[in-house]
Design a protein around this motif. Structure first.
Motif, PDB file in Angstrom:
ATOM      1  N   ARG A  43       0.505  -1.255  -0.026  1.00 23.94           N
ATOM      2  CA  ARG A  43       0.223   0.015  -0.141  1.00 23.94           C
ATOM      3  C   ARG A  43       1.155   1.130  -0.237  1.00 23.94           C
ATOM      4  N   LEU A  44       1.993   1.198   0.259  1.00 23.83           N
ATOM      5  CA  LEU A  44       3.060   2.330   0.344  1.00 23.83           C
ATOM      6  C   LEU A  44       3.574   2.778  -0.361  1.00 23.83           C
ATOM      7  N   GLN A  45       4.062   1.710  -1.508  1.00 26.86           N
ATOM      8  CA  GLN A  45       4.685   1.640  -2.619  1.00 26.86           C
ATOM      9  C   GLN A  45       3.564   1.810  -3.343  1.00 26.86           C
ATOM     10  N   ALA A  46       2.652   1.477  -3.448  1.00 26.56           N
ATOM     11  CA  ALA A  46       1.959   1.181  -4.848  1.00 26.56           C
ATOM     12  C   ALA A  46       0.138   1.820  -4.511  1.00 26.56           C
ATOM     13  N   GLY A  47      -0.349   2.022  -3.515  1.00 24.23           N
ATOM     14  CA  GLY A  47      -1.278   3.059  -3.281  1.00 24.23           C
ATOM     15  C   GLY A  47      -1.511   3.672  -3.245  1.00 24.23           C
ATOM     16  N   PHE A  63      -4.932  -6.303   6.672  1.00 26.01           N
ATOM     17  CA  PHE A  63      -3.617  -6.575   7.072  1.00 26.01           C
ATOM     18  C   PHE A  63      -2.919  -7.696   5.958  1.00 26.01           C
ATOM     19  N   PHE A  64      -3.469  -9.266   6.099  1.00 24.53           N
ATOM     20  CA  PHE A  64      -3.560 -10.671   5.993  1.00 24.53           C
ATOM     21  C   PHE A  64      -4.120 -10.708   4.235  1.00 24.53           C
ATOM     22  N   LYS A  65      -4.001  -9.633   3.773  1.00 24.90           N
ATOM     23  CA  LYS A  65      -5.070  -9.933   1.997  1.00 24.90           C
ATOM     24  C   LYS A  65      -3.484 -10.251   1.403  1.00 24.90           C
ATOM     25  N   GLY A  66      -3.630 -11.700   0.687  1.00 24.25           N
ATOM     26  CA  GLY A  66      -3.326 -12.008  -0.223  1.00 24.25           C
ATOM     27  C   GLY A  66      -2.320 -12.231   0.286  1.00 24.25           C
ATOM     28  N   MET A  67      -2.039 -13.039   1.378  1.00 26.31           N
ATOM     29  CA  MET A  67      -0.875 -14.032   2.246  1.00 26.31           C
ATOM     30  C   MET A  67      -1.306 -15.411   1.590  1.00 26.31           C
ATOM     31  N   SER A  68      -2.387 -15.829   1.537  1.00 23.57           N
ATOM     32  CA  SER A  68      -2.937 -17.449   1.229  1.00 23.57           C
ATOM     33  C   SER A  68      -1.351 -17.829   0.689  1.00 23.57           C
ATOM     34  N   PHE A  69      -1.201 -17.688  -0.669  1.00 23.67           N
ATOM     35  CA  PHE A  69      -0.095 -17.923  -1.977  1.00 23.67           C
ATOM     36  C   PHE A  69       0.798 -18.197  -1.576  1.00 23.67           C
ATOM     37  N   PRO A  70       1.854 -17.252  -0.842  1.00 20.41           N
ATOM     38  CA  PRO A  70       2.845 -16.469  -0.262  1.00 20.41           C
ATOM     39  C   PRO A  70       3.643 -17.208   0.212  1.00 20.41           C
ATOM     40  N   LEU A  91      -3.850  -8.869  -4.865  1.00 17.85           N
ATOM     41  CA  LEU A  91      -5.119  -9.427  -4.639  1.00 17.85           C
ATOM     42  C   LEU A  91      -4.587  -8.232  -2.916  1.00 17.85           C
ATOM     43  N   GLN A  92      -3.650  -7.838  -2.854  1.00 20.69           N
ATOM     44  CA  GLN A  92      -3.262  -6.634  -2.154  1.00 20.69           C
ATOM     45  C   GLN A  92      -4.326  -4.542  -2.131  1.00 20.69           C
ATOM     46  N   MET A  93      -4.050  -4.942  -3.728  1.00 19.56           N
ATOM     47  CA  MET A  93      -4.040  -3.797  -4.493  1.00 19.56           C
ATOM     48  C   MET A  93      -5.655  -3.656  -5.442  1.00 19.56           C
ATOM     49  N   GLN A  94      -6.606  -4.643  -4.942  1.00 18.73           N
ATOM     50  CA  GLN A  94      -7.921  -4.495  -5.847  1.00 18.73           C
ATOM     51  C   GLN A  94      -9.051  -3.876  -5.115  1.00 18.73           C
ATOM     52  N   THR A  95      -8.546  -3.225  -4.436  1.00 21.19           N
ATOM     53  CA  THR A  95      -9.573  -2.198  -3.555  1.00 21.19           C
ATOM     54  C   THR A  95      -8.997  -0.940  -3.711  1.00 21.19           C
ATOM     55  N   GLN A  96      -8.311  -0.898  -3.908  1.00 23.94           N
ATOM     56  CA  GLN A  96      -7.270   0.570  -4.042  1.00 23.94           C
ATOM     57  C   GLN A  96      -8.142   1.366  -4.502  1.00 23.94           C
ATOM     58  N   PRO A  97      -8.652   3.210  -4.133  1.00 23.55           N
ATOM     59  CA  PRO A  97      -8.623   3.312  -5.827  1.00 23.55           C
ATOM     60  C   PRO A  97      -7.664   4.411  -6.607  1.00 23.55           C
ATOM     61  N   TYR A  98      -7.963   4.852  -8.189  1.00 17.67           N
ATOM     62  CA  TYR A  98      -6.528   5.064  -9.139  1.00 17.67           C
ATOM     63  C   TYR A  98      -6.974   6.783  -8.662  1.00 17.67           C
ATOM     64  N   ILE A 117       4.400  -2.213 -10.560  1.00 22.12           N
ATOM     65  CA  ILE A 117       4.370  -3.083 -12.308  1.00 22.12           C
ATOM     66  C   ILE A 117       3.291  -3.805 -11.926  1.00 22.12           C
ATOM     67  N   GLN A 118       3.726  -4.401 -11.681  1.00 21.60           N
ATOM     68  CA  GLN A 118       1.988  -5.649 -10.670  1.00 21.60           C
ATOM     69  C   GLN A 118       0.998  -4.952 -10.321  1.00 21.60           C
ATOM     70  N   ALA A 119       1.213  -4.021  -9.716  1.00 21.33           N
ATOM     71  CA  ALA A 119      -0.367  -3.807  -8.924  1.00 21.33           C
ATOM     72  C   ALA A 119      -1.067  -2.592 -10.341  1.00 21.33           C
ATOM     73  N   ASP A 120       0.125  -2.529 -11.171  1.00 20.03           N
ATOM     74  CA  ASP A 120      -0.587  -1.738 -12.634  1.00 20.03           C
ATOM     75  C   ASP A 120      -1.944  -2.085 -12.618  1.00 20.03           C
TER      76      ASP A 120
END
Length: 278
Positions: A4-8, A30-37, A101-108, A211-214
């Motif tokens: 969120r800090l880097q791309a949000g 705080f735990f979004k997207g952590m299941s895959f890692p 998964l972490q960025m999909q609810t972020q506004p652009y 780039i990946q959140a883009d």
């Protein structure tokens, strides 16, 4: 927090980001997207550490006729580089799914960018498997490895400054007579190596995350260099150090636990081999 800090949007600093995530998404945010890692971290770490240690053993055998010969700095550099290259192949898809998964609810909020039809603030992906399958279907294999160039520039120097400081610190703290360093020394050396590595890797980690959140809602960046230039032009040089506090603070305990677990596992396996050998 790091992503969120880097791309949000709307995360001014670490504390502000923490409060924003908690206020909008509660503790689960705080735990979004952590299941895959979490599902892949054992394989990822074992492969990376295996490449590093086995490359050193191979170089020792080829150069000195003894796989256990203490590695030279050049040997550690080559082994770390190969570990970084391998990590990109395994880690890029994992990081992509986590960040999407972490960025999909972020506004652009960007002028002159082409937004996708899905409205921001609503979930695009239902989970890690759905995210992976959707990206693969819509963007192909290149979509799965989006950001691999930035990750390569992050992981190769990052792993050089991960394994080499750790090895040197362990050698410095080891008692005389070729004995292994104490577990406390391994823990401290691993933590220091992790903090150093992540501090140096943060600028390219910012680029990789962006780039990946883009691809969630926008198609803003054409590649690694374009992301670097756009980020610098819009936010200045300081943008490349977003999340450095989170990275270094997280890097110490994670790396100390990783190296300590690795060394204790090796000792246990060697002990088991010596007990079963005739």
């Amino acid at each position: 927090l790091q992503t969120r800090l880097q791309a949000g949007q709307g995360c001014g600093n670490t504390l502000s980001c923490l409060l924003t995530v908690y206020r909008n998404e509660s503790v689960s945010g705080f735990f979004k997207g952590m299941s895959f890692p979490l599902a892949s971290v054992a394989v990822y770490s074992s492969v990376v550490f295996g490449v590093f240690s086995n490359t050193q053993r191979l170089l020792g055998q080829l150069r000195h006729g003894d796989a256990a010969h203490p590695p030279a700095l050049a040997d550690m550099l080559l082994a770390s580089t190969l570990a970084g290259l391998v990590s990109v192949g395994i880690g890029t898809p994992v990081d992509l799914v986590k960040i999407r998964l972490q960025m999909q609810t972020q506004p652009y909020a960007a002028a002159g960018t082409r937004a996708k039809s899905t409205a921001p603030g609503f979930s695009v992906y239902r989970g890690p498997v759905h995210c992976f399958r959707t990206v693969l279907q819509k963007e192909g294999l290149t979509g799965i490895y989006r950001g691999a160039g930035a990750m390569l520039l992050r992981d190769v120097p990052g792993y050089c400054l991960y394994f080499i400081p750790y090895t040197l610190l362990c050698d410095w703290s080891a008692p005389q007579g070729g004995m292994s360093p104490a577990p406390s020394a391994v823990w401290l050396a691993g933590g220091a190596a992790g903090a150093i590595s992540w501090a140096v890797a943060t600028p390219m980690d910012v680029v990789k995350s962006r780039i990946q959140a883009d691809g969630v809602y926008l198609n803003k960046y054409r590649g690694t260099l374009d992301c670097i230039l756009q980020s610098y032009q819009s936010e200045g040089f300081k943008v490349f150090f977003r999340g450095i506090t989170v990275n270094t603070v997280r890097g110490f305990p994670v790396s100390s636990a990783t190296f300590l677990g690795y060394e204790l596992s090796l000792k246990a396996m060697k002990r088991g081999q010596s007990e079963t050998s005739p």
